[in-house]
Scaffold this motif. Structure first.
Motif, mmCIF file in Angstrom:
data_model
loop_
_atom_site.group_PDB
_atom_site.id
_atom_site.type_symbol
_atom_site.label_atom_id
_atom_site.label_comp_id
_atom_site.label_asym_id
_atom_site.label_seq_id
_atom_site.Cartn_x
_atom_site.Cartn_y
_atom_site.Cartn_z
ATOM 1 N N GLU A 1 0.831 -1.208 0.000
ATOM 2 C CA GLU A 1 0.000 0.000 0.000
ATOM 3 C C GLU A 1 0.863 1.254 0.000
ATOM 4 O OE1 GLU A 1 -2.562 -0.185 3.357
ATOM 5 O OE2 GLU A 1 -4.019 -1.522 2.410
ATOM 6 N N GLY A 2 1.931 1.235 0.785
ATOM 7 C CA GLY A 2 2.780 2.412 0.890
ATOM 8 C C GLY A 2 3.446 2.771 -0.418
ATOM 9 N N PHE A 3 4.113 1.798 -1.043
ATOM 10 C CA PHE A 3 4.848 2.109 -2.265
ATOM 11 C C PHE A 3 3.910 2.278 -3.465
ATOM 12 C CE2 PHE A 3 8.853 0.347 -0.283
ATOM 13 C CZ PHE A 3 9.500 1.567 -0.274
ATOM 14 N N LYS A 4 2.886 1.449 -3.565
ATOM 15 C CA LYS A 4 1.949 1.635 -4.683
ATOM 16 C C LYS A 4 1.206 2.957 -4.547
ATOM 17 C CE LYS A 4 1.165 -3.030 -6.412
ATOM 18 N NZ LYS A 4 0.174 -4.052 -6.816
ATOM 19 N N HIS B 1 2.541 9.969 -7.596
ATOM 20 C CA HIS B 1 3.665 10.718 -8.160
ATOM 21 C C HIS B 1 4.350 10.026 -9.331
ATOM 22 C CE1 HIS B 1 3.293 13.240 -4.605
ATOM 23 N NE2 HIS B 1 3.419 12.173 -3.830
ATOM 24 N N GLY B 2 3.912 8.846 -9.709
ATOM 25 C CA GLY B 2 4.535 8.145 -10.820
ATOM 26 C C GLY B 2 5.463 7.041 -10.353
ATOM 27 N N ALA B 3 5.688 6.045 -11.226
ATOM 28 C CA ALA B 3 6.482 4.869 -10.867
ATOM 29 C C ALA B 3 7.896 5.233 -10.443
ATOM 30 C CB ALA B 3 6.517 3.886 -12.032
ATOM 31 N N ARG B 4 8.443 6.295 -11.033
ATOM 32 C CA ARG B 4 9.830 6.658 -10.758
ATOM 33 C C ARG B 4 10.012 7.452 -9.472
ATOM 34 N NH1 ARG B 4 12.532 8.173 -16.623
ATOM 35 N NH2 ARG B 4 11.951 6.243 -17.687
ATOM 36 N N VAL C 1 9.700 6.284 -6.530
ATOM 37 C CA VAL C 1 10.218 5.415 -5.479
ATOM 38 C C VAL C 1 11.577 4.877 -5.918
ATOM 39 C CG1 VAL C 1 7.950 4.812 -4.592
ATOM 40 C CG2 VAL C 1 8.985 3.401 -6.364
ATOM 41 N N ALA C 2 12.429 4.609 -4.939
ATOM 42 C CA ALA C 2 13.784 4.140 -5.224
ATOM 43 C C ALA C 2 14.228 3.217 -4.104
ATOM 44 C CB ALA C 2 14.749 5.323 -5.355
ATOM 45 N N MET D 1 10.460 0.349 -10.448
ATOM 46 C CA MET D 1 11.435 1.335 -9.997
ATOM 47 C C MET D 1 12.526 1.485 -11.054
ATOM 48 S SD MET D 1 12.144 0.508 -5.977
ATOM 49 C CE MET D 1 10.837 0.205 -4.803
ATOM 50 N N LEU D 2 12.819 2.685 -11.435
ATOM 51 C CA LEU D 2 13.976 2.925 -12.295
ATOM 52 C C LEU D 2 15.226 3.136 -11.450
ATOM 53 C CD1 LEU D 2 15.369 3.560 -15.002
ATOM 54 C CD2 LEU D 2 14.658 5.947 -14.692
ATOM 55 N N HIS D 3 15.058 3.774 -10.311
ATOM 56 C CA HIS D 3 16.213 4.246 -9.554
ATOM 57 C C HIS D 3 16.518 3.340 -8.365
ATOM 58 C CE1 HIS D 3 16.066 7.662 -12.107
ATOM 59 N NE2 HIS D 3 14.916 8.084 -11.630
#
Length: 738
Positions: free
Chosen positions: A126-129, A135-138, A140-141, A166-168
């Motif tokens: 829930e937190g990361f999704k 704010h968009g997939a990118r 989160v890192a 995650m890209l980063h």
């Protein structure tokens, strides 16, 4: 395999049955409530140490199937029966009373509350999704580590980048080994330390630049002490370190003048006719331009900028010239600098121009810090695509997708931000969620106070660690309890490219899980069973790592399984399946003069030296140097501080080393309490007066949390590794010691 077994004593590495937690898709079998598998009740097994990248072999003594004691493995080719204090005490941190034993969630009142794994996974997803939806997939890192096994690193990188979007993502190896990796890639075409530890014993001249080997890697120093050739041992270091005291020549250069020194040595070697023109012509590119470039670094200039007399500069160059087998070694004193990559390449250039490459006792040899920093560099999926591939190359992405049986468009086609850029992204608002695994950036990152303040801006911070009381864990919204070394299985890669085996010889406490099992849980709850369900165990993932490595300089397709690594006493890469017989235990690269560049020639790489980012002045008149304090401490002390024995082997509180002349001017006596402050923060420490530091300089061990309140946030432009080693400070007496 048969040939290998015939060569080895079958009793050398008695194996115990694994303490497995076979994971299937129900909560009770994700490692929860697991029990050890069948184990010989009072056997002895072996594994590699989980502290530094020396990669020592340890005998693990079992009682009732559980590890109770350790001793060094006399037959392991790395340490040959030796161990440092950390190796002897490797089990102690596992039984610390402050271990993380259950997931913790921060509630509405700001308190951390214990929850079970299903609740923790619900909060994680829930937190990361939620952050990604807003704010968009990118947005989160993740920040990873050089402390977990290869299989966990590969799983994490694939899960985060291929599955979670995650890209980063970067690793704390950015803090220690990014410079060496970048230098090797640019000069050799691949991140390829060329040496074997046998080279410590084969050289007749050993040059250590920015390396206090006695303290940082004591078993490697013991290998130097076994050298039968009465070698010249040259140390380049501003401090008179323990290694410098044991050297035959010590060059106490002006801090951060090492690049000028190395270019000056190249100038003198050319002038003295000490270059190997045949090697240069047949195996390198760019020498003519380099030779022209270093003409400007004449002895007069180099002496002025380094503080080393012209006479001693000639002595240094003559020692290299007269050596038959010269090896060049460096570690954090080079890597953690503002022009670190070019400094490492200046060392490489000296080895190339003198032909000291590919032969016993030679090489330009980077000494790694963390136990699995090399594994992180190859399989962390951060700066490289898995197996040393490139995110930017379509063929590499297609290869990885084929091996892992995943859609190729799930693999990013661009590189990640580096560690410092991820931190800056938090300040800029582009990074809103962060997942920290087995590292403690709130202690170790440069300009520590700013890291802590920025972490508070995150909408969601998850820390996955052995202990819930690290500086980073205290900032988290969710803490996931992880198993440590000895409570999991997998492989490490040490400084000399040797894969060693880690075994599970103790159950983790409470609900703590191996990072591998945590990643499986996350994959399941994120809805990624189809993508990652085949990785049912670390060894299952290792088989995919082998396939990924095929055709790469780090090819390990010739390693059949964990048993082969165990019986062989570790195996250095490369080990392709095309090998006709098991490889020798001690191997070096480039014996054939062929490098990993497109034309198989090494490159001379160089640039003009740059001024230090922060010079001393009237307000901050002293230069702070940092480094290892003792062989008993490790990084942020997350583990060593949890060993009763190791804690007694070094001062509990921060200290500095101060020259007596500076101390007299400051009215500071030995053992006085002092305040050291920079433009970024201050630390309180005990002053030890010593001649090991020169006037105008102060030394503080890196292990104490206060040290990085002071450090200057500069990074090397090529490797983006932080420049921890120097900054301007002032010292004043706080309270007169009794």
């Amino acid at each position: 395999m048969k040939k290998l077994l015939e060569k080895l004593d079958p009793l050398l590495h008695a194996r115990c049955g694994p303490m497995t937690d076979d994971l299937v898709l129900n909560p009770g079998e994700f490692g929860l409530g697991r029990v050890p598998g069948k184990v010989k009740p009072d056997a002895t097994t072996t594994a590699v140490c989980g502290f530094c990248a020396t990669g020592c072999g340890l005998k693990i003594h079992l009682k009732d199937g559980v590890a109770v004691n350790l001793s060094p493995d006399t037959r392991y080719p790395v340490n040959l029966g030796m161990a440092c204090p950390k190796g002897w005490e490797a089990l102690s941190p596992l039984t610390a009373p402050n271990r993380a034993t259950t997931p913790l969630v921060r509630d509405e009142r700001g308190s951390m509350v214990a929850v079970d794994w299903p609740a923790a996974m619900e909060r994680f997803v829930e937190g990361f999704k939620g952050v990604q939806a807003r704010h968009g997939a990118r947005s989160v890192a993740y920040l990873s580590t050089g402390q977990i096994v290869n299989e966990e690193m590969a799983f994490l990188g694939a899960l985060a980048k291929f599955g979670m979007g995650m890209l980063h993502g970067d690793s704390n190896t950015r803090q220690c080994m990014a410079t060496a990796a970048t230098a090797y890639k640019q000069s050799f075409g691949f991140d390829a330390p060329p040496y074997s530890y046998q080279d410590f014993e084969e050289s007749d001249v050993l040059v250590f630049v920015g390396s206090n080997l006695c303290i940082a890697h004591p078993i490697m120093w013991q290998r130097v002490c076994r050298n039968p050739h009465r070698p010249e041992i040259i140390v380049v270091d501003p401090r008179k370190t323990e290694t410098a005291m044991a050297a035959t020549q010590h060059y106490a250069i002006t801090p951060r003048s090492d690049l000028v020194l190395l270019y000056g040595l190249a100038h003198l070697l050319i002038e003295k006719g000490a270059v190997s023109q045949n090697y240069i012509d047949n195996h390198t590119d760019g020498y003519a331009a380099f030779a022209e470039f270093v003409r400007a670094f004449d002895p007069e200039r180099v002496s002025r900028e380094t503080g080393i007399s012209q006479e001693r500069l000639h002595c240094f160059a003559n020692t290299i010239k007269e050596g038959k087998r010269v090896s060049f070694w460096w570690t954090m004193g080079v890597n953690q600098g503002h022009e670190a990559t070019r400094t490492a390449q200046a060392i490489i250039n000296l080895a190339l121009m003198t032909g000291n490459m590919g032969r016993p006792g030679t090489g330009a040899n980077s000494i790694t810090g963390q136990c699995n920093a090399m594994g992180s560099r190859l399989y962390g999926n951060t700066t490289n695509l898995l197996g040393g591939h490139s995110f930017l190359k379509a063929a590499d992405r297609e290869k990885i997708a084929s091996v892992l049986q995943i859609p190729v468009d799930s693999i990013p086609s661009e590189d990640s931000l580096a560690y410092d850029q991820i931190i800056e992204g938090i300040d800029e608002g582009t990074i809103r969620g962060l997942w920290i695994i087995a590292t403690n950036g709130a202690h170790s990152w440069i300009n520590q106070n700013r890291f802590t303040e920025l972490a508070k801006k995150l909408e969601f911070l998850v820390v996955q660690d052995m202990y819930p009381d690290t500086e980073s864990a205290k900032l988290a919204h969710l803490v996931l309890p992880a198993a440590g070394w000895g409570e999991k299985e997998g492989t490490f890669i040490n400084s000399e490219r040797r894969l060693g085996l880690v075994k599970r010889v103790r159950p983790a406490p409470g609900l703590a899980l191996a990072d591998f099992s945590i990643f499986r849980l996350i994959a399941h709850h994120w809805g990624l069973d189809e993508m990652f369900g085949r990785w049912t165990s670390p060894e299952a993932l290792f088989q995919d790592m082998k396939k990924i490595s095929r055709g790469q300089p780090c090819d390990i397709t010739g390693i059949e399984d964990y048993a082969m690594i165990d019986l062989a006493g570790g195996i250095q890469w490369p080990c392709p399946d095309s090998a006709e017989s098991p490889p020798e235990q001690e191997r070096r690269l480039f014996a054939d003069g062929k490098f990993f560049t497109p034309n198989q020639r090494a490159r001379f790489v160089f640039d003009e030296p740059q001024p230090v980012p922060e010079a001393v002045d009237a307000e901050y008149p002293l230069l702070l140097l940092t480094g290892r304090g003792t062989s008993s401490q490790w990084h942020t002390q997350t583990r060593t501080a949890n060993s009763d024995v190791l804690r007694k082997l070094y001062p509990a509180k921060a200290y500095i080393e101060l020259n007596p002349l500076d101390a007299a001017a400051l009215d500071v006596r030995d053992q006085d309490l002092v305040i050291v402050h920079s433009r970024r923060g201050e630390m309180q420490a005990t002053a030890f007066l010593t001649l090991t530091v020169r006037p105008g300089q102060v030394f503080a061990p890196m292990h104490y949390r206060e040290t990085n309140r002071l450090t200057f946030p500069a990074v090397d432009p090529h490797s983006r590794q932080p420049a921890y080693k120097s900054c301007a400070v002032a010292v004043k007496r706080a309270v007169r010691g009794k």
